[in-house]
Motif scaffolding. Structure first.
Motif, PDB file in Angstrom:
ATOM      1  N   TYR A  49       1.219  -0.134  -5.083  1.00 22.17           N
ATOM      2  CA  TYR A  49      -0.209   0.121  -5.238  1.00 22.17           C
ATOM      3  C   TYR A  49      -0.664   1.341  -4.449  1.00 22.17           C
ATOM      4  CZ  TYR A  49       0.199  -4.466  -7.234  1.00 22.17           C
ATOM      5  OH  TYR A  49       0.592  -5.519  -8.019  1.00 22.17           O
ATOM      6  N   GLN A  50       0.265   2.262  -4.234  1.00 21.52           N
ATOM      7  CA  GLN A  50      -0.035   3.443  -3.440  1.00 21.52           C
ATOM      8  C   GLN A  50      -1.212   4.237  -4.007  1.00 21.52           C
ATOM      9  OE1 GLN A  50       3.337   6.081  -2.906  1.00 21.52           O
ATOM     10  NE2 GLN A  50       2.748   6.393  -0.775  1.00 21.52           N
ATOM     11  N   ALA A  51      -1.350   4.208  -5.316  1.00 23.10           N
ATOM     12  CA  ALA A  51      -2.408   4.995  -5.968  1.00 23.10           C
ATOM     13  C   ALA A  51      -3.800   4.614  -5.464  1.00 23.10           C
ATOM     14  CB  ALA A  51      -2.335   4.812  -7.475  1.00 23.10           C
ATOM     15  N   LEU A  52      -3.940   3.402  -4.952  1.00 21.91           N
ATOM     16  CA  LEU A  52      -5.253   2.976  -4.460  1.00 21.91           C
ATOM     17  C   LEU A  52      -5.530   3.513  -3.062  1.00 21.91           C
ATOM     18  CD1 LEU A  52      -4.773   0.910  -6.788  1.00 21.91           C
ATOM     19  CD2 LEU A  52      -5.846  -0.799  -5.344  1.00 21.91           C
ATOM     20  N   PHE A  53      -4.471   4.013  -2.396  1.00 26.28           N
ATOM     21  CA  PHE A  53      -4.606   4.313  -0.971  1.00 26.28           C
ATOM     22  C   PHE A  53      -4.441   5.797  -0.622  1.00 26.28           C
ATOM     23  CE2 PHE A  53      -3.701  -0.142  -1.344  1.00 26.28           C
ATOM     24  CZ  PHE A  53      -4.574  -0.707  -0.445  1.00 26.28           C
ATOM     25  N   ALA A  75       0.815  -1.214   0.000  1.00 27.21           N
ATOM     26  CA  ALA A  75       0.000   0.000   0.000  1.00 27.21           C
ATOM     27  C   ALA A  75       0.848   1.263   0.000  1.00 27.21           C
ATOM     28  CB  ALA A  75      -0.924   0.004   1.221  1.00 27.21           C
TER      29      ALA A  75
END
Lengths: 294, 107
Positions: free
Chosen positions: B102-106, B98
Protein backbone atom coordinates in the motif's frame (compact mmCIF):
# COMPACT_ATOMS: atom_id res chain seq x y z
CA UNK A 1 -24.57 3.73 3.78
CA UNK A 2 -26.78 6.70 4.50
CA UNK A 3 -26.53 8.44 1.20
CA UNK A 4 -26.44 5.16 -0.65
CA UNK A 5 -29.78 4.28 0.78
CA UNK A 6 -30.97 7.79 0.17
CA UNK A 7 -30.21 7.58 -3.50
CA UNK A 8 -31.89 4.22 -3.67
CA UNK A 9 -35.04 5.55 -2.12
CA UNK A 10 -34.94 8.54 -4.38
CA UNK A 11 -34.74 6.32 -7.38
CA UNK A 12 -37.66 4.19 -6.35
CA UNK A 13 -39.70 7.22 -5.38
CA UNK A 14 -39.37 8.64 -8.83
CA UNK A 15 -39.93 5.26 -10.40
CA UNK A 16 -43.24 4.78 -8.65
CA UNK A 17 -44.42 8.36 -8.42
CA UNK A 18 -46.26 10.46 -10.93
CA UNK A 19 -43.49 12.95 -11.54
CA UNK A 20 -41.85 11.10 -14.39
CA UNK A 21 -44.32 10.85 -17.21
CA UNK A 22 -42.33 8.80 -19.66
CA UNK A 23 -41.03 5.33 -19.09
CA UNK A 24 -37.74 6.05 -20.81
CA UNK A 25 -37.02 9.02 -18.58
CA UNK A 26 -37.60 6.88 -15.56
CA UNK A 27 -35.20 4.26 -16.80
CA UNK A 28 -32.60 6.85 -17.62
CA UNK A 29 -32.97 8.42 -14.23
CA UNK A 30 -32.82 5.06 -12.54
CA UNK A 31 -29.59 3.79 -13.99
CA UNK A 32 -27.21 6.34 -12.55
CA UNK A 33 -28.89 5.91 -9.20
CA UNK A 34 -28.51 2.19 -9.19
CA UNK A 35 -24.96 2.28 -10.41
CA UNK A 36 -24.13 4.78 -7.71
CA UNK A 37 -25.74 2.66 -5.08
CA UNK A 38 -22.66 0.62 -4.35
CA UNK A 39 -20.23 3.45 -4.92
CA UNK A 40 -21.77 6.44 -3.25
CA UNK A 41 -21.63 5.10 0.25
CA UNK A 42 -18.55 7.13 1.03
CA UNK A 43 -19.91 10.62 0.62
CA UNK A 44 -19.77 10.55 4.41
CA UNK A 45 -16.40 10.86 6.05
CA UNK A 46 -13.22 9.43 4.53
CA UNK A 47 -10.04 8.72 6.47
CA UNK A 48 -7.22 9.77 4.16
CA UNK A 49 -3.50 10.40 4.11
CA UNK A 50 -2.23 13.72 2.79
CA UNK A 51 -0.68 11.78 -0.08
CA UNK A 52 -4.11 10.47 -1.03
CA UNK A 53 -5.57 13.98 -0.90
CA UNK A 54 -2.79 15.29 -3.13
CA UNK A 55 -3.59 12.52 -5.58
CA UNK A 56 -7.34 13.16 -5.53
CA UNK A 57 -8.73 13.94 -8.95
CA UNK A 58 -11.12 16.72 -9.81
CA UNK A 59 -13.52 16.69 -12.71
CA UNK A 60 -13.65 19.94 -14.65
CA UNK A 61 -17.44 19.82 -14.47
CA UNK A 62 -17.72 20.14 -10.71
CA UNK A 63 -15.65 21.03 -7.68
CA UNK A 64 -15.78 17.58 -6.15
CA UNK A 65 -12.68 15.58 -5.31
CA UNK A 66 -12.45 11.91 -6.07
CA UNK A 67 -10.32 9.28 -4.33
CA UNK A 68 -10.62 5.65 -5.41
CA UNK A 69 -13.69 6.61 -7.41
CA UNK A 70 -15.50 7.99 -4.37
CA UNK A 71 -16.40 11.60 -4.08
CA UNK A 72 -14.67 13.20 -1.14
CA UNK A 73 -16.42 15.74 0.94
CA UNK A 74 -15.52 15.34 4.59
CA UNK A 75 -12.17 13.92 5.58
CA UNK A 76 -10.42 12.86 8.74
CA UNK A 77 -6.65 13.17 9.14
CA UNK A 78 -4.13 12.43 11.84
CA UNK A 79 -0.81 14.23 11.97
CA UNK A 80 1.51 16.70 13.63
CA UNK A 81 0.80 20.42 13.84
CA UNK A 82 3.24 22.94 12.28
CA UNK A 83 3.22 26.67 11.50
CA UNK A 84 0.29 27.47 13.71
CA UNK A 85 -0.96 30.98 13.03
CA UNK A 86 -3.63 32.77 14.97
CA UNK A 87 -5.73 35.47 13.38
CA UNK A 88 -8.79 37.38 14.50
CA UNK A 89 -11.24 35.06 12.82
CA UNK A 90 -9.37 31.81 12.40
CA UNK A 91 -6.47 29.63 13.45
CA UNK A 92 -4.62 27.90 10.67
CA UNK A 93 -1.81 25.39 10.70
CA UNK A 94 -0.21 22.63 8.68
CA UNK A 95 -0.86 18.97 9.43
CA UNK A 96 2.08 16.69 8.62
CA UNK A 97 1.17 13.00 8.64
CA UNK A 98 4.49 11.79 7.26
CA UNK A 99 3.12 11.51 3.74
CA UNK A 100 2.85 15.26 3.21
CA UNK A 101 1.59 18.51 4.65
CA UNK A 102 -1.77 20.16 4.18
CA UNK A 103 -3.15 23.44 5.39
CA UNK A 104 -5.97 23.30 7.91
CA UNK A 105 -8.08 26.27 8.89
CA UNK A 106 -10.37 26.47 11.89
CA UNK A 107 -12.80 29.39 11.97
CA UNK A 108 -13.14 30.95 15.40
CA UNK A 109 -16.28 32.80 16.43
CA UNK A 110 -14.56 34.68 19.19
CA UNK A 111 -12.54 34.32 22.34
CA UNK A 112 -13.84 32.06 25.11
CA UNK A 113 -15.83 30.00 22.65
CA UNK A 114 -15.51 26.23 22.57
CA UNK A 115 -13.50 26.31 19.35
CA UNK A 116 -11.10 28.83 20.78
CA UNK A 117 -10.56 26.76 23.96
CA UNK A 118 -10.10 23.61 21.91
CA UNK A 119 -7.55 25.33 19.70
CA UNK A 120 -5.55 26.69 22.64
CA UNK A 121 -4.27 23.21 23.38
CA UNK A 122 -3.36 22.68 19.73
CA UNK A 123 0.23 23.93 19.52
CA UNK A 124 3.11 23.24 17.17
CA UNK A 125 4.51 19.74 17.49
CA UNK A 126 1.42 18.01 18.91
CA UNK A 127 -0.46 15.20 17.22
CA UNK A 128 -4.07 15.91 16.36
CA UNK A 129 -7.03 14.27 14.71
CA UNK A 130 -8.78 16.66 12.36
CA UNK A 131 -12.28 16.30 11.01
CA UNK A 132 -13.04 18.73 8.26
CA UNK A 133 -14.21 19.64 4.84
CA UNK A 134 -11.82 19.29 1.92
CA UNK A 135 -11.88 22.18 -0.53
CA UNK A 136 -9.80 23.94 -3.08
CA UNK A 137 -8.99 27.59 -2.53
CA UNK A 138 -6.99 29.61 -5.05
CA UNK A 139 -5.79 26.38 -6.58
CA UNK A 140 -4.56 24.98 -3.27
CA UNK A 141 -6.22 22.17 -1.41
CA UNK A 142 -6.95 22.76 2.22
CA UNK A 143 -9.19 21.49 4.98
CA UNK A 144 -11.68 23.62 6.85
CA UNK A 145 -11.82 21.87 10.20
CA UNK A 146 -14.89 21.52 12.34
CA UNK A 147 -13.04 19.52 14.96
CA UNK A 148 -9.39 19.42 16.00
CA UNK A 149 -8.60 17.11 18.89
CA UNK A 150 -5.34 16.22 20.58
CA UNK A 151 -4.28 12.62 20.28
CA UNK A 152 -3.95 11.19 23.76
CA UNK A 153 -3.70 7.48 22.95
CA UNK A 154 -1.08 7.16 20.24
CA UNK A 155 -2.44 3.85 19.04
CA UNK A 156 -4.86 6.12 17.23
CA UNK A 157 -2.02 7.07 14.89
CA UNK A 158 -1.53 3.43 13.92
CA UNK A 159 -5.27 2.99 13.73
CA UNK A 160 -5.77 5.94 11.41
CA UNK A 161 -3.34 4.66 8.80
CA UNK A 162 -4.69 1.12 9.02
CA UNK A 163 -8.14 2.59 8.51
CA UNK A 164 -6.93 4.52 5.45
CA UNK A 165 -5.71 1.25 3.97
CA UNK A 166 -8.89 -0.58 4.90
CA UNK A 167 -11.15 2.02 3.33
CA UNK A 168 -8.93 2.29 0.25
CA UNK A 169 -9.12 -1.47 -0.35
CA UNK A 170 -12.82 -1.50 0.39
CA UNK A 171 -13.50 1.25 -2.15
CA UNK A 172 -11.35 -0.34 -4.82
CA UNK A 173 -13.21 -3.61 -4.49
CA UNK A 174 -16.62 -1.99 -4.47
CA UNK A 175 -15.63 -0.18 -7.65
CA UNK A 176 -14.98 -3.54 -9.22
CA UNK A 177 -18.41 -4.66 -8.11
CA UNK A 178 -17.32 -6.99 -5.37
CA UNK A 179 -19.21 -6.80 -2.13
CA UNK A 180 -16.87 -4.54 -0.14
CA UNK A 181 -17.64 -6.24 3.12
CA UNK A 182 -15.77 -9.34 1.99
CA UNK A 183 -12.62 -7.43 1.25
CA UNK A 184 -10.92 -7.44 4.62
CA UNK A 185 -11.00 -11.19 4.83
CA UNK A 186 -8.74 -11.58 1.85
CA UNK A 187 -6.47 -8.64 2.48
CA UNK A 188 -6.17 -8.32 6.17
CA UNK A 189 -2.81 -9.08 7.60
CA UNK A 190 -4.05 -9.91 11.04
CA UNK A 191 -5.11 -13.34 9.95
CA UNK A 192 -8.79 -13.09 10.73
CA UNK A 193 -12.00 -11.56 9.45
CA UNK A 194 -11.78 -7.82 9.30
CA UNK A 195 -10.96 -5.16 11.79
CA UNK A 196 -12.48 -7.12 14.66
CA UNK A 197 -9.28 -9.08 14.94
CA UNK A 198 -7.22 -5.98 15.61
CA UNK A 199 -5.37 -5.97 18.90
CA UNK A 200 -7.67 -4.84 21.71
CA UNK A 201 -6.20 -1.36 21.74
CA UNK A 202 -7.06 -0.77 18.10
CA UNK A 203 -10.19 -2.86 18.14
CA UNK A 204 -11.81 -0.51 20.61
CA UNK A 205 -10.98 2.41 18.36
CA UNK A 206 -12.61 0.67 15.46
CA UNK A 207 -15.69 0.26 17.62
CA UNK A 208 -15.61 3.88 18.65
CA UNK A 209 -15.36 5.24 15.16
CA UNK A 210 -19.05 4.81 14.63
CA UNK A 211 -18.94 7.33 11.81
CA UNK A 212 -17.22 4.82 9.68
CA UNK A 213 -19.58 3.32 7.20
CA UNK A 214 -17.00 0.75 6.20
CA UNK A 215 -16.90 -1.00 9.50
CA UNK A 216 -18.54 -4.38 9.40
CA UNK A 217 -21.84 -4.46 11.23
CA UNK A 218 -21.27 -6.18 14.53
CA UNK A 219 -24.40 -8.28 14.34
CA UNK A 220 -23.61 -9.72 10.97
CA UNK A 221 -19.84 -9.84 11.05
CA UNK A 222 -19.83 -7.61 8.05
CA UNK A 223 -21.98 -9.47 5.60
CA UNK A 224 -24.70 -6.81 5.46
CA UNK A 225 -27.13 -9.45 4.26
CA UNK A 226 -29.60 -11.30 6.40
CA UNK A 227 -27.89 -14.62 7.13
CA UNK A 228 -29.60 -15.41 10.39
CA UNK A 229 -32.57 -17.70 9.74
CA UNK A 230 -34.97 -15.44 11.64
CA UNK A 231 -33.81 -12.37 9.72
CA UNK A 232 -34.10 -14.19 6.41
CA UNK A 233 -37.65 -15.30 7.08
CA UNK A 234 -38.77 -11.90 8.35
CA UNK A 235 -37.19 -10.31 5.29
CA UNK A 236 -38.98 -12.80 3.02
CA UNK A 237 -42.33 -11.89 4.60
CA UNK A 238 -41.74 -8.21 3.82
CA UNK A 239 -40.75 -9.06 0.25
CA UNK A 240 -43.99 -10.98 -0.51
CA UNK A 241 -46.05 -9.25 -3.20
CA UNK A 242 -49.00 -9.06 -0.81
CA UNK A 243 -46.85 -7.22 1.75
CA UNK A 244 -45.38 -4.91 -0.87
CA UNK A 245 -48.92 -3.96 -1.90
CA UNK A 246 -50.01 -2.71 1.51
CA UNK A 247 -49.39 1.01 1.68
CA UNK A 248 -48.73 1.21 5.42
CA UNK A 249 -46.72 -2.00 5.42
CA UNK A 250 -46.97 -4.75 8.02
CA UNK A 251 -47.52 -4.50 11.75
CA UNK A 252 -44.87 -6.10 13.96
CA UNK A 253 -47.54 -8.35 15.49
CA UNK A 254 -48.66 -9.60 12.06
CA UNK A 255 -45.10 -10.60 11.29
CA UNK A 256 -44.59 -12.15 14.71
CA UNK A 257 -47.79 -14.21 14.31
CA UNK A 258 -46.44 -15.75 11.12
CA UNK A 259 -43.05 -16.48 12.63
CA UNK A 260 -44.01 -19.68 14.41
CA UNK A 261 -41.28 -20.86 16.75
CA UNK A 262 -39.77 -17.40 17.25
CA UNK A 263 -40.41 -14.99 20.09
CA UNK A 264 -41.69 -11.50 19.42
CA UNK A 265 -38.36 -10.22 20.74
CA UNK A 266 -36.46 -12.20 18.10
CA UNK A 267 -38.76 -10.88 15.38
CA UNK A 268 -38.34 -7.33 16.64
CA UNK A 269 -34.56 -7.72 16.67
CA UNK A 270 -34.68 -9.02 13.11
CA UNK A 271 -36.81 -6.04 12.11
CA UNK A 272 -34.34 -3.66 13.76
CA UNK A 273 -31.55 -5.30 11.82
CA UNK A 274 -33.43 -5.00 8.52
CA UNK A 275 -34.19 -1.33 9.23
CA UNK A 276 -30.53 -0.62 10.04
CA UNK A 277 -29.36 -2.33 6.89
CA UNK A 278 -31.92 -0.46 4.80
CA UNK A 279 -34.05 -3.40 3.73
CA UNK A 280 -37.22 -2.06 5.35
CA UNK A 281 -38.37 1.23 6.84
CA UNK A 282 -40.96 2.30 9.38
CA UNK A 283 -44.13 3.79 7.92
CA UNK A 284 -47.03 5.35 9.85
CA UNK A 285 -45.67 4.57 13.31
CA UNK A 286 -42.93 2.62 15.06
CA UNK A 287 -44.80 -0.66 14.66
CA UNK A 288 -45.41 -0.67 10.90
CA UNK A 289 -42.66 -1.53 8.42
CA UNK A 290 -42.40 -1.91 4.68
CA UNK A 291 -39.77 -3.13 2.25
CA UNK A 292 -37.61 -0.51 0.58
CA UNK A 293 -38.09 -2.48 -2.64
CA UNK A 294 -41.79 -1.66 -2.72
CA UNK B 1 -0.10 21.32 0.43
CA UNK B 2 3.02 19.49 -0.53
CA UNK B 3 4.18 15.89 -0.54
CA UNK B 4 7.77 16.37 -1.64
CA UNK B 5 9.36 15.79 1.74
CA UNK B 6 7.73 12.69 3.24
CA UNK B 7 8.99 10.81 6.28
CA UNK B 8 7.80 7.24 5.85
CA UNK B 9 7.01 5.02 8.85
CA UNK B 10 9.65 2.33 9.18
CA UNK B 11 10.86 -0.42 11.46
CA UNK B 12 14.60 -1.04 11.94
CA UNK B 13 14.81 -3.51 9.09
CA UNK B 14 13.40 -0.96 6.64
CA UNK B 15 15.77 1.85 7.69
CA UNK B 16 18.55 0.66 5.42
CA UNK B 17 16.35 1.37 2.40
CA UNK B 18 16.23 5.03 3.46
CA UNK B 19 19.85 5.90 4.29
CA UNK B 20 20.31 9.67 4.07
CA UNK B 21 16.56 10.23 4.02
CA UNK B 22 13.98 11.25 6.57
CA UNK B 23 11.87 8.58 8.25
CA UNK B 24 9.74 8.15 11.36
CA UNK B 25 9.81 5.25 13.74
CA UNK B 26 8.28 4.49 17.11
CA UNK B 27 10.73 2.96 19.58
CA UNK B 28 10.41 1.44 23.02
CA UNK B 29 12.59 3.61 25.24
CA UNK B 30 15.66 1.89 26.70
CA UNK B 31 18.09 4.62 27.76
CA UNK B 32 19.03 8.24 27.22
CA UNK B 33 22.55 9.53 27.78
CA UNK B 34 24.20 12.73 26.58
CA UNK B 35 21.67 13.37 23.85
CA UNK B 36 21.81 9.81 22.56
CA UNK B 37 18.69 7.73 22.92
CA UNK B 38 18.68 3.97 22.60
CA UNK B 39 15.40 2.26 21.86
CA UNK B 40 13.96 -0.98 20.68
CA UNK B 41 12.22 -0.91 17.32
CA UNK B 42 8.87 -2.46 16.45
CA UNK B 43 10.75 -5.40 14.93
CA UNK B 44 12.79 -5.89 18.12
CA UNK B 45 16.13 -4.40 17.15
CA UNK B 46 18.16 -1.81 18.99
CA UNK B 47 18.21 1.59 17.36
CA UNK B 48 20.52 4.47 18.34
CA UNK B 49 19.23 8.00 17.94
CA UNK B 50 21.63 10.97 18.02
CA UNK B 51 20.96 14.64 18.80
CA UNK B 52 17.81 13.93 20.73
CA UNK B 53 15.88 16.79 22.26
CA UNK B 54 12.81 15.60 24.04
CA UNK B 55 10.51 16.82 26.77
CA UNK B 56 11.07 14.93 29.99
CA UNK B 57 9.90 12.71 31.47
CA UNK B 58 10.47 10.46 28.49
CA UNK B 59 7.59 8.06 28.11
CA UNK B 60 7.96 4.37 27.47
CA UNK B 61 7.38 4.86 23.75
CA UNK B 62 8.96 7.58 21.65
CA UNK B 63 8.46 8.51 18.03
CA UNK B 64 11.60 9.71 16.31
CA UNK B 65 11.42 11.68 13.09
CA UNK B 66 14.90 11.93 11.68
CA UNK B 67 17.44 11.10 9.03
CA UNK B 68 18.80 7.58 8.66
CA UNK B 69 22.58 7.78 9.13
CA UNK B 70 23.31 4.11 8.84
CA UNK B 71 21.89 0.77 9.71
CA UNK B 72 19.95 1.27 12.96
CA UNK B 73 21.22 4.81 13.50
CA UNK B 74 19.10 7.93 13.25
CA UNK B 75 19.86 11.63 13.61
CA UNK B 76 16.82 13.08 15.33
CA UNK B 77 14.88 16.09 14.11
CA UNK B 78 11.78 15.69 16.24
CA UNK B 79 11.15 13.32 19.12
CA UNK B 80 7.65 12.93 20.49
CA UNK B 81 6.53 11.12 23.61
CA UNK B 82 4.07 8.45 22.53
CA UNK B 83 2.89 7.54 26.02
CA UNK B 84 3.26 4.36 28.01
CA UNK B 85 0.55 2.45 26.22
CA UNK B 86 1.49 1.87 22.61
CA UNK B 87 1.17 -1.43 20.79
CA UNK B 88 4.27 -1.99 18.65
CA UNK B 89 2.98 -5.12 16.98
CA UNK B 90 0.27 -3.53 14.79
CA UNK B 91 2.65 -0.62 14.21
CA UNK B 92 5.19 -3.07 12.84
CA UNK B 93 2.59 -4.57 10.52
CA UNK B 94 1.56 -1.10 9.44
CA UNK B 95 5.19 -0.29 8.57
CA UNK B 96 5.32 -3.41 6.44
CA UNK B 97 2.10 -2.59 4.60
CA UNK B 98 3.00 1.07 4.17
CA UNK B 99 6.30 0.20 2.51
CA UNK B 100 5.04 -2.55 0.25
CA UNK B 101 1.57 -3.31 -0.96
CA UNK B 102 0.00 0.00 0.00
CA UNK B 103 2.98 2.27 -0.55
CA UNK B 104 0.98 4.38 -3.00
CA UNK B 105 -1.04 5.75 -0.09
CA UNK B 106 2.06 6.91 1.77
CA UNK B 107 5.02 7.96 -0.38
Amino acid sequence: MYSGQGYGDGGSLFGGGGFMPSQSTTAAADSPFSSRKSGSQSSGLLPLTVKQISGATQKPSDDNFYVDGQDVNHVTLVGMVFNREERATDISFLVDDGTGRIEVKRWIDGQDTNESMEMNSVQNGVYVRVHGHLRSFQGKRNVVAFSVRLITDFNEVTFHFLECIYVHVSNLKSQRGVNPSHVPQSTNTFGGPGIHTLPPTLGSMAQNSSYNQYMPSTTMAGSGLPVDECQKRVHAIFEEPASLGIEIGLHVDDVARRMVGYTKKQVKDAIDFLVNEGFIYSTIDDDHFKSTNA
Amino acid sequence: METSNPSPMVNAEQMKRFVGRKVRSVLRFLKFEAGVLTGQSADNQQVVVRQVQIASPISQFVEVIGVVEGERTLRAEICTNFGDNFDLSPYNQLCQMANAEYQALFV
